[in-house]
Design an enzyme around this catalytic site. Structure first.
Site, PDB file in Angstrom:
ATOM      1  N   LYS A 162       0.915  -1.158   0.116  1.00  0.00           N
ATOM      2  CA  LYS A 162       0.044  -0.104   0.000  1.00  0.00           C
ATOM      3  C   LYS A 162       0.936   1.278  -0.023  1.00  0.00           C
ATOM      4  CE  LYS A 162      -3.757   2.293   2.628  1.00  0.00           C
ATOM      5  NZ  LYS A 162      -4.566   2.738   1.362  1.00  0.00           N
ATOM      6  N   CYS A 164      -4.090   7.677  -7.572  1.00  0.00           N
ATOM      7  CA  CYS A 164      -5.224   7.987  -6.749  1.00  0.00           C
ATOM      8  C   CYS A 164      -6.090   8.968  -7.141  1.00  0.00           C
ATOM      9  CB  CYS A 164      -4.557   8.162  -5.511  1.00  0.00           C
ATOM     10  SG  CYS A 164      -4.978   7.212  -4.140  1.00  0.00           S
ATOM     11  N   LYS A 199       2.072   3.623 -12.518  1.00  0.00           N
ATOM     12  CA  LYS A 199       0.858   3.202 -12.346  1.00  0.00           C
ATOM     13  C   LYS A 199      -0.427   4.170 -12.951  1.00  0.00           C
ATOM     14  CE  LYS A 199      -2.776   1.093  -9.210  1.00  0.00           C
ATOM     15  NZ  LYS A 199      -3.009   0.325  -7.865  1.00  0.00           N
ATOM     16  N   CYS A 206     -28.411  -8.854 -33.743  1.00  0.00           N
ATOM     17  CA  CYS A 206     -28.172  -7.559 -32.886  1.00  0.00           C
ATOM     18  C   CYS A 206     -27.488  -8.323 -31.566  1.00  0.00           C
ATOM     19  CB  CYS A 206     -29.082  -6.497 -32.485  1.00  0.00           C
ATOM     20  SG  CYS A 206     -30.322  -7.308 -31.577  1.00  0.00           S
TER      21      CYS A 206
END
Lengths: 425, 442
Positions: B45, B135, B173, B386
């Site tokens: 983290k 973030c 990222k 479709c």
């Protein structure tokens, strides 16, 4: 009362949500077609899934004022759930229990309760506060008609109150529906017997139209010796619901008959302490009028069956019932089974309950009948103009049920409204 | 037996499944237990500057009875002191040398701040650094996270600062909250990134509480946007992954990509790998069910690889990329029609109402017998293929889309527009073209 409280618990909010989300929301859904009152079932279920229980309740009330009773007593396996497209290979949607979920919400929150229409000045008399009578009265009140219901019993609700085993419907549910109908301004007079306290002529004189929902009579006689020692099945159920002490229950109980009432009587006897309960039926399991699921249920309760058995005589010893002499029957052709001579045997019993149907309604001058039931036309009108009828007292064909009675009341109300105002609604 | 091991920009991992940088990878104890459960790696983290979090930080989107099809969070980067994180990272890596330990970082946009954090991470013995440019909430208001990811120049600049000092592979990222994901990706490439990862969470508001009229979840009466993740965002992630795979500049660079965004099952994992991902990061399904979900991720992927005859991840990685194309290159002559298997049909008639009300009115309800419920039947001549009926049908294999000859030679819109420009520009020309080729649209 022990063992006789409502069998199915209510669905929790989450259970209802999961079940409602299983519903496919079929187009032109077969469940709705299979419902005698044509409740828009996918619609009310969809509304459960969106958390719109008010709209869900309104959807049910729009088609069926007695949705709380029907949610519990309807033979859903034979009707809506039997028609569910998920039934064939999967599990049908638990429509009855979802309807109960919505109705429980409606009654506990006072949500979406039906309301009264603008007064029309007409006054309709309804005889009998059973499902047909309440349905008709409520639908008329919604259209603005004043309604008085004449009920001979102390409590309204008819068989919902007195005749449906509490396992399926507690008394409180039926009485809440009576209260809901009363809240629509309908006067429900109890202790007023048709033919004694009021007559057809007096009703016609006092009202703009009359709806007869008389129900049926007591259990007919078997015509056997010792008959006076037998218990009437309907009274047996009634005591199990309305008497605080419950009915007296024997140790060896025989139930005569194989309809749904017989199953209910056997259930009560078993649950209230009988050691042995046996159902006697003249024919075989194939001809039983009880629903298949009821037959399975009662077998699981440990009740025995004596098929092809006919009661001959109640055996009384020193004024006490001790048994029932029976005779075996046999199939000789396609008609009724024939007694087998010399096959008599005795079953021990200290209580015998007869549940062999109900007597047809009494005859009234001027009212034509069909096989002993009141004859009505497509508009639910009897042979007397302005006198309508519905419920079990008109059901000469097909099996009587609460939901059919509700539909009768609804249709009669529409017909009466049209006759009185010329309006279709 | 399939070999699931990967080498991602020099980072070795026994399988491609990594915990994404998120609450499941918040502490040494958690990552240790995740590795015990079988995870091939973990992206710690995000560590960085000091933060304080709020309560009611996770919202969720439930659909019907299905809980947490997506989660939305306003949790910030790690709120545990930096030195504790660094110590636990060092411990975990020492205990699990064979697993990939990558550290996500986010600090102020200053060269010195980045240099410091890079050195601190390197000191732990971790295998790589992931730069959190994604973030979308909280940190972006302080000029970090998505505030960087949304500006290609910042992406490039910060990547370059990190690369100047870092000996470790650097993964950038990317945030999906941009108009064109290719631009920040190219910027990271230009800054010297060794790899890319995507997607970070999608900007979202979960909803409003209809009792209080407050946003949900409510932080003391206030609420706002958060980062959306979970199964619901998988199609968005796949599309952005495909955008990287099809960009010529990025394709030429051969930068490995760590794919994430709604991976919940081994099937999702296989799809990300088929569109070019090398490693996979997982979060929401772990937050729903715990670390143990990795067992079926590995088992299911291995079994599928065995069935398909793929020995290694590399055997099929990117295999579906050549199938990526644009509408202009699709064959206009390709034709499928819906076929309903009447033996399977349960007559819910949802296909009928969907087609009749919202598609092309080519399913009829046929009443074969007055006693029977009507059943749906496709008028194939009018069916445009479709696929709506196929999608609404609740019965397995009841409706199939069957290829039928159109009677026309293969032709794409690009080819048509080039060969007959007027057809692409003028309705009259188009009508004539249709008549000529027997294309009738009812």
């Amino acid at each position: 009362m022990n063992g006789l409280t409502e069998a199915l618990p209510p669905l929790s909010g989450h259970e209802a949500l999961v079940e409602a989300n299983r519903c496919l929301f079929c187009y032109d859904a077969p469940c709705t077609q299979a419902c005698p009152t044509h409740i828009d079932i996918p619609r009310f279920i969809k509304k459960i899934s969106t958390g719109n229980l008010t709209g869900s309740a309104r959807t049910i009330f729009d088609a069926n004022l007695l949705g709380a009773t029907c949610a519990r007593v309807c033979p859903v396996q034979e009707l809506c759930e039997g028609a569910c497209v998920l039934g064939s290979e999967h599990k049908p949607i638990a429509i009855g229990r979802l309807q109960r979920h919505t109705m429980d919400h409606a009654y506990s929150h006072g949500a979406a309760m039906p309301t009264v229409g603008a007064p029309t000045g007409f006054h309709v008399g309804v005889v009998g506060a059973g499902p047909a009578g309440l349905s008709c009265a409520g639908e008329l009140a919604r259209r603005g008609h004043a309604v008085t219901v004449y009920e001979k019993r102390d409590l309204g609700g008819g068989l919902s109150t007195y005749g449906i085993i509490a396992l399926r419907e507690p008394v409180g549910v039926a009485l809440a529906e009576v209260e809901m109908i009363r809240n629509l301004g309908v006067r429900v007079l109890s202790g007023v017997e048709f033919g004694r306290d009021v007559t057809l002529d007096s009703l016609i004189g006092d009202h703009s139209a009359v709806f007869l929902s008389l129900g049926l009579g007591r259990t007919p006689d078997l015509g056997i010796r010792g008959e006076e020692h037998l218990v009437d099945g309907l009274e047996f159920i009634e005591q199990s619901k309305t008497s605080p002490a419950g009915p007296h229950v024997g140790r060896d109980v025989l139930v005569i008959g194989a309809g749904n009432t017989a199953i209910d009587c056997a259930t009560i006897a078993k649950r209230l302490g009988a050691a042995r309960v046996t159902i006697l039926y003249r024919r075989t399991a194939n001809e039983m009028t009880a629903y298949t699921h009821e037959y399975r249920f009662i077998q699981n309760e440990g009740v025995r069956f004596e098929f092809l058995t006919q009661p001959v005589e109640a055996i009384i010893d020193e004024g006490r019932l001790t048994g029932l002499r029976c005779r075996r029957m046999q199939r000789t052709g396609r008609g009724l089974p024939e007694p087998v001579s010399g096959s008599d045997f005795t079953l021990p019993a200290d209580q015998i309950v007869k549940a062999i149907g109900q007597q047809k309604p009494p005859a009234f001058r001027g009212l034509e009948t069909d096989r002993g039931y009141l004859r009505i036309n497509d508009e639910m009108e009897t042979s007397l103009a302005g006198v309508y009828a519905g419920g079990d007292c008109v059901r000469a064909r097909g099996s009587a049920s609460t939901v059919m009675a509700v539909q009768d009341g609804k249709r009669a109300a529409a017909a009466i409204h049209k006759a009185l105002t010329g309006l279709i609604s | 037996m399939a070999d699931l091991s990967i080498n991602f920009a020099g980072i070795k991992s026994p399988n491609p499944f990594w915990l994404a940088s998120a609450p499941p990878a918040n502490s040494g104890d958690q990552v240790h237990r995740a590795f015990e459960a079988g995870w091939g790696g973990a992206v710690w983290k995000t560590i960085g500057g000091p933060v304080l979090n709020v309560s009611n930080r996770y919202g969720a989107w439930h659909s019907g009875a299905q809980r947490m099809l997506a989660i939305n969070n306003i949790e910030l980067i790690s709120d545990r002191p930096l030195e504790i994180n660094l110590r636990e990272i060092r411990d975990v890596k020492r205990n699990w040398p064979g697993r990939a330990v990558i550290v996500s970082a986010m600090v102020e946009s200053k060269p010195a701040a980045w240099r410091t954090i890079v050195r601190q991470i390197e000191d732990t013995g971790a295998d790589g650094i992931e730069l959190n440019y994604g973030c979308p909430h909280g940190m972006s208001e302080r000029g970090m996270g998505a505030a960087v990811g949304q500006v290609p120049e910042y992406c490039q600049q910060i990547t370059a600062w990190v690369k100047e000092v870092s000996q470790l592979p650097v993964i950038v990222k990317l945030t999906p909250n941009v108009t064109n994901i290719v631009l920040p990706a190219r910027a990271a490439l230009a800054g010297g990134a060794d790899a890319l990862s995507l997607i970070n969470t999608v900007n979202s508001i979960i909803g409003i509480d209809l009792d209080t009229l407050e946003l949900s979840p409510s932080v003391g009466g206030k609420g706002g946007h958060g980062g959306y993740a979970g199964p619901a965002i998988k199609p968005i992630a796949l599309n952005l992954l495909a955008a990287l795979a099809t960009d010529p500049e990025l394709a030429k660079s051969n930068l490995p990509v760590s794919g994430m965004g709604g991976i919940a099952t081994w099937r999702d994992a296989a799809e990300f790998l088929l569109l070019g991902a090398t490693s996979l990061q997982v979060c929401t399904t772990v937050m729903h069910y715990g670390f143990r979900v990795v067992e079926d991720l590995i088992d299911g992927l291995s079994n599928w690889m065995n069935e398909k005859g793929f020995r290694t991840i590399a055997d099929f990685q990117g295999r579906s990329v050549p199938r990526l194309s644009d509408f202009g290159n699709f064959d206009l002559s390709f034709r499928v029609v819906a076929r309903i298997d009447q033996a399977r049909c349960i007559k819910c008639n949802l296909c009928y109402v969907a087609c009749h009300d919202t598609a092309h009115q080519c399913i009829d309800l046929i009443t074969a017998h007055p006693e029977h419920r009507p059943h749906p039947q496709v008028r194939e001549a009018d069916c445009v293929g479709c696929r709506l009926c196929y999608n609404v049908c609740p019965v397995e294999k009841c409706i199939e889309m069957v290829e039928v000859p159109s009677g026309r030679a293969p032709l794409t819109w690009a080819q048509l527009a080039q060969a007959e420009p007027a057809v692409a520009e003028d309705w009259e020309a188009m009508k004539k073209y249709r008549d000529r080729h027997g294309i009738h649209i009812h």
